[in-house]
Design an enzyme around this catalytic site. Structure first.
Site, PDB file in Angstrom:
ATOM      1  N   ASN A 191       0.871  -1.178   0.000  1.00  0.00           N
ATOM      2  CA  ASN A 191       0.000   0.000   0.000  1.00  0.00           C
ATOM      3  C   ASN A 191       0.909   1.230   0.000  1.00  0.00           C
ATOM      4  O   ASN A 191       1.511   1.556   1.021  1.00  0.00           O
ATOM      5  CB  ASN A 191      -0.890  -0.034   1.254  1.00  0.00           C
ATOM      6  CG  ASN A 191      -1.718   1.227   1.411  1.00  0.00           C
ATOM      7  OD1 ASN A 191      -1.775   2.063   0.510  1.00  0.00           O
ATOM      8  ND2 ASN A 191      -2.369   1.365   2.561  1.00  0.00           N
ATOM      9  N   LYS A 197       0.129   4.256  -0.227  1.00  0.00           N
ATOM     10  CA  LYS A 197      -0.509   5.433   0.392  1.00  0.00           C
ATOM     11  C   LYS A 197      -0.294   6.669  -0.503  1.00  0.00           C
ATOM     12  O   LYS A 197      -0.196   6.514  -1.719  1.00  0.00           O
ATOM     13  CB  LYS A 197       0.005   5.624   1.826  1.00  0.00           C
ATOM     14  CG  LYS A 197      -0.142   4.330   2.634  1.00  0.00           C
ATOM     15  CD  LYS A 197       0.096   4.486   4.100  1.00  0.00           C
ATOM     16  CE  LYS A 197      -0.087   3.131   4.784  1.00  0.00           C
ATOM     17  NZ  LYS A 197       0.057   3.206   6.235  1.00  0.00           N
ATOM     18  N   HIS A 227      -9.391   1.137   5.144  1.00  0.00           N
ATOM     19  CA  HIS A 227      -8.100   1.338   5.807  1.00  0.00           C
ATOM     20  C   HIS A 227      -8.288   2.292   6.994  1.00  0.00           C
ATOM     21  O   HIS A 227      -9.080   3.229   6.912  1.00  0.00           O
ATOM     22  CB  HIS A 227      -7.078   1.905   4.815  1.00  0.00           C
ATOM     23  CG  HIS A 227      -5.690   1.862   5.354  1.00  0.00           C
ATOM     24  ND1 HIS A 227      -5.224   2.788   6.265  1.00  0.00           N
ATOM     25  CD2 HIS A 227      -4.682   0.972   5.151  1.00  0.00           C
ATOM     26  CE1 HIS A 227      -3.969   2.468   6.578  1.00  0.00           C
ATOM     27  NE2 HIS A 227      -3.617   1.383   5.926  1.00  0.00           N
ATOM     28  N   GLU A 274      -6.607   4.680   8.002  1.00  0.00           N
ATOM     29  CA  GLU A 274      -6.381   6.098   7.685  1.00  0.00           C
ATOM     30  C   GLU A 274      -7.624   6.705   7.046  1.00  0.00           C
ATOM     31  O   GLU A 274      -7.940   7.875   7.248  1.00  0.00           O
ATOM     32  CB  GLU A 274      -5.140   6.242   6.787  1.00  0.00           C
ATOM     33  CG  GLU A 274      -3.874   6.012   7.611  1.00  0.00           C
ATOM     34  CD  GLU A 274      -2.717   5.400   6.857  1.00  0.00           C
ATOM     35  OE1 GLU A 274      -2.726   5.396   5.613  1.00  0.00           O
ATOM     36  OE2 GLU A 274      -1.789   4.899   7.531  1.00  0.00           O
ATOM     37  N   GLU A 306      -4.970  -4.869  10.700  1.00  0.00           N
ATOM     38  CA  GLU A 306      -3.967  -3.823  10.876  1.00  0.00           C
ATOM     39  C   GLU A 306      -4.259  -3.049  12.162  1.00  0.00           C
ATOM     40  O   GLU A 306      -5.059  -2.103  12.151  1.00  0.00           O
ATOM     41  CB  GLU A 306      -4.003  -2.846   9.696  1.00  0.00           C
ATOM     42  CG  GLU A 306      -3.679  -3.473   8.361  1.00  0.00           C
ATOM     43  CD  GLU A 306      -3.114  -2.458   7.377  1.00  0.00           C
ATOM     44  OE1 GLU A 306      -2.065  -2.748   6.797  1.00  0.00           O
ATOM     45  OE2 GLU A 306      -3.706  -1.373   7.212  1.00  0.00           O
ATOM     46  N   GLY A 329       2.893   2.348  10.776  1.00  0.00           N
ATOM     47  CA  GLY A 329       3.856   3.436  10.614  1.00  0.00           C
ATOM     48  C   GLY A 329       4.598   3.803  11.885  1.00  0.00           C
ATOM     49  O   GLY A 329       5.230   4.856  11.953  1.00  0.00           O
ATOM     50  N   SER A 366       3.840  -2.012  10.321  1.00  0.00           N
ATOM     51  CA  SER A 366       5.293  -2.053  10.537  1.00  0.00           C
ATOM     52  C   SER A 366       5.920  -3.376  10.105  1.00  0.00           C
ATOM     53  O   SER A 366       6.852  -3.865  10.755  1.00  0.00           O
ATOM     54  CB  SER A 366       5.630  -1.728  12.000  1.00  0.00           C
ATOM     55  OG  SER A 366       5.216  -0.414  12.314  1.00  0.00           O
TER      56      SER A 366
END
Ligand code: 13P
Length: 252
Positions: A9, A11, A95, A97, A167, A173, A213
């Site tokens: 991904n 992003k 996701h 985010e 996730e 991250g 990560s």
């Protein structure tokens, strides 16, 4: 044999020129790999460029988001039909985010899944708890709610493939991945929720991934777990060498 998938991904990273460079490297490094299945999810602006570069390789194209309507006055949105038209096969939906920054609710996730599947796209459904949820000991309640609301009313008997990525938000991250045992525990819980909803039979269509990560030096621990079938990779997918190393270490 356990089927595996490694999806990148990207992003909101990579100009078109950079996307072309990264993809060209990836084709050289992992273009022939069939197992694990390799998927890249570039930004919309580079989907065509990436498609043209991967077209004679085994790498598959995915998108990072979509809207559930087919067309119309929805400024700034992209539909499943449009994604299909540029050779896209996978689409990340829900996701964290998007849930966190763009107000994506479980209801919206459900609508997107239905639209994606109707048009033959394979969803990569993302679920995962926040650090606050984890501290309160409600991780499984949160993930259960996300999974059950997302798949409500879906008919998985009609599809060939469906992907769920666990996730945990606190691992994304941060350089602080879940332990492989914790990932396995949650992913086998997700598996049981899907079996409850759809029966045992659909499980051979489903990939269950871990994300958060993931790096070349920790991927082996995740993929050696019995239920984990690969990873959804963020930061490390922006480097061809790192992503290729993750792919190599996921070969079973
Ligand atoms: P990182 O691998 O950068 O933690 O991101 C994970 C992710 O969000 C993939 O969708």
């Amino acid at each position: 044999m356990k089927r595996m998938m490694i999806a990148g991904n990207w992003k909101m990273n990579k100009t078109d020129e950079e996307a072309i460079e990264l993809t060209s490297e990836l084709v050289k490094l992992v273009g022939d790999v069939k197992e694990p299945k390799v998927v890249v999810c570039p930004p919309f602006t580079s989907m065509r460029s990436v498609r043209d570069i991967i077209k004679d390789s085994n790498i598959c194209l995915g998108a990072q988001n979509m809207f559930w309507e087919e067309s119309g006055a929805y400024t700034g949105e992209i539909s499943s039909l449009m994604l299909k038209s540029v050779g896209c096969r996978y689409v990340i939906i829900g996701h964290s985010e998007r849930r966190g920054y763009f107000g994506e609710t479980d209801e919206k996730v459900n609508k997107k899944l239905k639209s994606a599947m109707k048009h033959g796209l394979v969803p990569i459904l993302c679920v995962g708890e926040t650090l606050g949820d984890r501290d309160r000991g409600i991780s499984k309640d949160i993930v259960k709610g996300q999974v059950e609301k997302a798949v409500k009313g879906l008919d998985l008997s009609q599809v060939n493939e469906f992907v769920v990525a666990y996730e945990p938000v606190w691992a994304i991250g941060t350089g602080r991945p879940a332990t492989a045992e914790d990932a396995e525990d949650m992913i086998s819980f997700i598996r049981s929720l899907l079996v409850d909803a759809f029966g045992d039979k659909v499980m051979d269509k489903i990939y269950l991934l871990y994300g958060g990560s993931v790096k070349p030096d920790n991927i082996a621990e995740f993929v050696s777990q019995p239920t984990v079938q690969g990873a959804l990779v963020g930061g490390a997918s922006l480097s061809a060498d790192k992503f290729a190393s993750i792919v190599e270490k996921s070969k079973v």
